[in-house]
Design an enzyme around this catalytic site. Structure first.
Site, short mmCIF file in Angstrom:
data_model
loop_
_atom_site.label_atom_id
_atom_site.label_comp_id
_atom_site.label_asym_id
_atom_site.label_seq_id
_atom_site.Cartn_x
_atom_site.Cartn_y
_atom_site.Cartn_z
N GLY A 481 0.81 -1.21 0.00
CA GLY A 481 0.00 0.00 0.00
C GLY A 481 0.84 1.26 0.00
O GLY A 481 0.31 2.37 0.03
N ASN A 649 7.33 9.95 -6.05
CA ASN A 649 5.91 10.20 -6.25
C ASN A 649 5.39 11.05 -5.10
O ASN A 649 5.33 10.60 -3.95
CB ASN A 649 5.15 8.87 -6.32
CG ASN A 649 3.67 9.06 -6.63
OD1 ASN A 649 3.03 9.99 -6.16
ND2 ASN A 649 3.12 8.17 -7.43
N THR A 652 2.23 9.39 -3.12
CA THR A 652 2.44 8.23 -2.26
C THR A 652 3.47 8.53 -1.17
O THR A 652 3.39 8.01 -0.06
CB THR A 652 2.85 7.00 -3.09
OG1 THR A 652 4.02 7.30 -3.83
CG2 THR A 652 1.73 6.58 -4.03
N GLY A 719 14.96 5.89 1.37
CA GLY A 719 13.74 5.24 1.82
C GLY A 719 12.94 6.17 2.73
O GLY A 719 13.52 6.95 3.48
N GLU A 722 10.01 4.59 7.11
CA GLU A 722 10.09 4.58 8.56
C GLU A 722 10.45 5.91 9.21
O GLU A 722 10.13 6.15 10.37
CB GLU A 722 11.10 3.50 9.00
CG GLU A 722 10.61 2.11 8.66
CD GLU A 722 11.68 1.05 8.75
OE1 GLU A 722 11.71 0.32 9.73
OE2 GLU A 722 12.51 0.95 7.82
MO1 MOS Z 1 9.95 -2.80 8.64
S1 MOS Z 1 9.90 -2.70 10.63
O1 MOS Z 1 11.44 -2.60 8.16
O2 MOS Z 1 8.70 -3.53 7.93
#
Ligand code: MOS
Length: 756
Positions: A481, A649, A652, A719, A722
């Site tokens: 998702g 994007n 997202t 990334g 997180e």
């Molecule tokens: Mo994660 S805690 O790297 O899905």
């Protein structure tokens, strides 16, 4: 020289990268056409339900299945007395990263040992899910109980130093932090605690398992299909190539679907034992009892500074827990190594084993709860110094990594705070606690730093271009998702200069070239590197074909001078469409492949770690309103400014960043898993009693990013899965401190902790 990817941006025309493109899987999900793991029909499909142990530790002396077997529609009841064996879980080793998906080494139904309250001890297989669940309620296990340690607060004194691993060290020492603390002009020394948390993805874990001889097909809600396939092949003693794991749609994971847990293994086992296709869809309660959550923690943060607020001592120590039967020591101080330029740093992680289900990865394991403590302590030091908390952070912003001395790849925290302060109206903040008001509400504003390392994993990718102009990109990654499928299609469309509509991205199938896991915020960059490489090879192949044709305008053109646009290759205004090149060459399609070996990857990762410290960072700004009578806390405004490199994007990415902040607000104000200290049972294993934030709890969240590429990452991207949960709980706690004058050290910040 390690590879830099800055040059890889040159070939992209940027038509799609960076835009707010709609999700390619949006229509399938909104129309219900998308099938999730528990939605695959099979002829003769049977349904399984689990029986959970009700003691924390001991042995099964008997399992009475007579009443369950007597229910009409029950096919079989599997226990440790009659279940076919599974092979033991492989030992976790960094030489074979797939071993990381062993959630726990417990060999379900091959042992009479009980390791936690909730461990599956029997599986009922029936003709309907209702029958299976009802019959499961009739199974009566009998136990011989053994003494168990289940209370973290009571056991944390028995914690031992945690061992580091290849990607995360568990301790650091620089200078003499205790001595520097003792002589510091200003200091704070605080002990924080955080409770256990659970992931609560919208889709509870589910598996549909189908055997055909030695061949196994599994529809699974998974974050890593390649490692899941390998694990299942090992556990069931069948060839890996005969196992197919399909996971095209996943309703959230947050780390909870990053390992192979009991439901998956027992669905496959039940299918093998009964000779029927079997579906096992966990109840919400079943997820709590069989899928590890986040460890609780106790953390000490002690900071010393000179009169100007320059840190002279930084101490951060933690205690977390694993299960006696598995789990990972959460790297709680991992982010603290990189945050502040202190000459004296002391970091330690300790861990205690409890008789509870193994803990596991949960969104930013380590940094989520570690930043709560460190960033709360920094705020308290700012109060102590009478210094603005942003200014305190800027004075301690490092130029090089504080512990390792490496270069910091693209760190723009100063810019993030500057932009954030301006946009949030930080200058309107009266620094005195408890004086800002909106009517009767107390108003508080708090900041905190977000930090999460940027990693990459190997990814194999193929790209195929057909004469009809269709581009098929294949990579066995997972879409939970986040927008993964959409962003990779955007990248391929730009790299080949074709419309996004003509790109089909195939993923979520372990028969595809093996992709990276959806974890560690690493998937997008990992797959992007493969897509860039495969597209580059494809362009070279096409150029090679074109150059062979007499009269081709591409004769003599070097690959690095090519421009891919308008469905073809061009140089200096002259070129050919892909259709023309393929037609002239008499080819129906061309294909290119990018392969990444694990060994080369590990060598490069270790070399790069010595050179660079790479992370996504951000500045979190939170405003709260607190009712002065009830001490109810409402988050009223939020701004997060992130340094995450290139954003592929805008839609997202914004959604991902907002989602992490929502989860951080939940951590700050409401989320906690409650464990009965007598018997280790989770007592709030439901969404009615484990309080995740709902819409009414969340204000409009403003997310911004600096959008400067990180030249050491593919396309300059980092990334973003997180980073935005990190710092979020501290920003809330700091805003509450500002509104009320009260520092809450113990999450969640519930009303009782602010009263009296
Ligand atoms: Mo994660 S805690 O790297 O899905």
């Amino acid at each position: 020289m390690s590879t830099t990817y800055a040059d890889k941006t040159a070939s992209a025309t940027g038509k799609y990268v960076g835009r707010a493109v709609d999700r390619v899987d949006g229509p399938a999900k909104t129309t219900g056409e998308a099938r999730f793991a528990a939605e695959y029909p099979y002829p003769g499909l049977a349904y399984a339900a689990l029986v959970h142990a009700t003691i924390p530790r001991g042995r099964l002396t008997a399992v009475d299945t007579a009443a369950a077997l007597a229910v009409r529609g029950v096919i079989d009841v599997l226990t440790h007395e009659n279940a076919p064996p599974m092979k033991p879980a492989p030992k976790v080793s960094f030489l074979d990263l797939s071993t990381l998906v062993s959630g726990t080494p417990v060999n379900y139904l091959a042992t009479d040992e009980v390791h936690w309250n909730g461990q599956p001890v029997a599986v009922v297989v029936a003709e309907t899910p209702e029958t299976a669940r009802y019959a499961a309620s009739l199974v009566r296990p009998a136990y011989e109980e053994l003494p168990a340690a289940v209370d973290f607060a009571a056991e944390e004194g028995n914690a031992v130093p945690q061992k580091g691993n290849l990607i995360s060290e568990a301790a650091a020492d620089k200078g003499d932090a205790p001595a520097a603390l003792a002589t510091a002009a200003h200091s704070v020394d605080l002990t924080f605690s955080t409770p256990p948390h659970h992931h609560n993805a919208i889709e509870p874990h589910a598996t549909t398992a189908v055997w055909d001889g030695d061949r196994l097909t599994v529809h699974e809600a998974a974050q890593n299909i390649a490692w899941t396939r390998r694990h299942l092949a090992q556990r069931f003693g069948v060839p890996e190539k005969g196992v197919r794991v399909l996971s095209p749609y996943v309703g959230g994971g947050f780390g909870g679907k990053g390992s192979v847990w009991a439901g998956t293994l027992l669905a496959v086992l039940a299918a093998r034992a009964t000779g029927r296709p079997v579906r096992l869809a966990l109840t919400r309660e079943g997820v709590y009892h069989t899928v590890g959550g986040r460890t609780p923690s106790t953390q000490r943060v002690a900071l010393g500074s000179d009169a100007d607020g320059r840190l002279t001592a930084l101490i951060h120590t933690s205690v977390s827990r694993t299960g006696r039967a598995g789990g990972m020591g959460e790297p709680i101080t991992a982010g603290t190594r990189h945050l502040y330029a202190s000459p004296n740093i002391h970091l330690r992680q300790n861990v205690v084993q409890l008789d509870l289900l193994a803990n596991t990865f949960m969104r930013a394991p380590g940094e989520s709860i570690g930043t709560f403590a460190v960033e709360s302590a920094m705020d308290e030091l700012a109060c102590e110094l009478g210094l603005d908390p942003i200014e305190l952070r800027l004075r301690n912003e490092p130029d090089r990594d504080p512990v390792g001395g490496q270069r910091l790849a693209h760190r723009r925290l100063r810019e993030a705070y500057a932009l954030g302060a301006e946009r949030f109206g930080w200058s309107t903040r009266d620094p005195r606690p408890g004086v800002m008001r909106d009517g009767r509400w107390l108003v508080g504003m708090g900041v905190a730093t977000a930090y999460h390392p940027s990693m990459r994993m190997p990814a194999n990718v193929t790209v195929r271009l057909g004469a009809d102009g269709t581009v098929v990109v294949r990579c066995g990654l997972q879409e939970m998702g986040m927008g993964t499928a959409t962003v990779q299609a955007q990248i391929a469309a730009d790299e080949l200069g074709v419309p996004l509509e003509s790109v089909r991205f195939e993923y979520g199938d372990s028969d595809l070239p093996s992709g990276p896991g959806a974890g560690g915020s690493a998937q997008t960059a990992s797959a992007a590197a493969g897509v860039l490489d495969a597209c580059d090879k494809l362009r070279r192949t096409l150029l090679g074909l074109a150059r062979r044709v007499p009269g081709s305008p591409l004769r003599g053109v070097r690959p690095e001078d090519l421009e891919a646009r308008d469905g073809g290759l061009y140089h200096a205004g002259r070129g050919q469409t892909y259709a023309e090149i393929l037609a002239a060459a008499g080819r129906g399609h061309v294909e290119a492949e990018s392969r990444a070996g694990m060994l080369g990857f590990m060598v490069r990762t270790l070399r790069e770690r010595r050179q660079w410290v790479r992370a996504a960072t951000g500045a979190q700004f939170c405003e709260v309103r607190v009712d002065p009578d009830t001490m109810e806390v409402r988050v009223s405004r939020w701004l997060g400014v992130f340094d995450v490199g290139t954003v592929i994007n805008a839609r997202t990415a914004a959604s991902q960043l907002r989602g992490g902040i929502v989860m951080g607000i939940g951590m700050a104000l409401s989320e906690q898993t409650l464990i009965d200290h007598r018997d280790g049972r989770i007592v709030n294993a439901s969404l009615s009693e484990y309080h995740v934030p709902v819409h009414a709890d969340i204000p409009r969240i403003d997310v911004q990013w600096l959008n400067e590429p990180d030249s050491t990452m593919p396309l300059g991207l980092r990334g973003i899965g997180e980073v935005s949960i990190t710092g979020a709980a501290a920003a809330v706690a700091n805003a509450v401190r500002h509104a009320t004058g009260r520092r809450v050290l113990d999450l969640p910040i519930t009303l009782d902790k602010l009263m009296g």
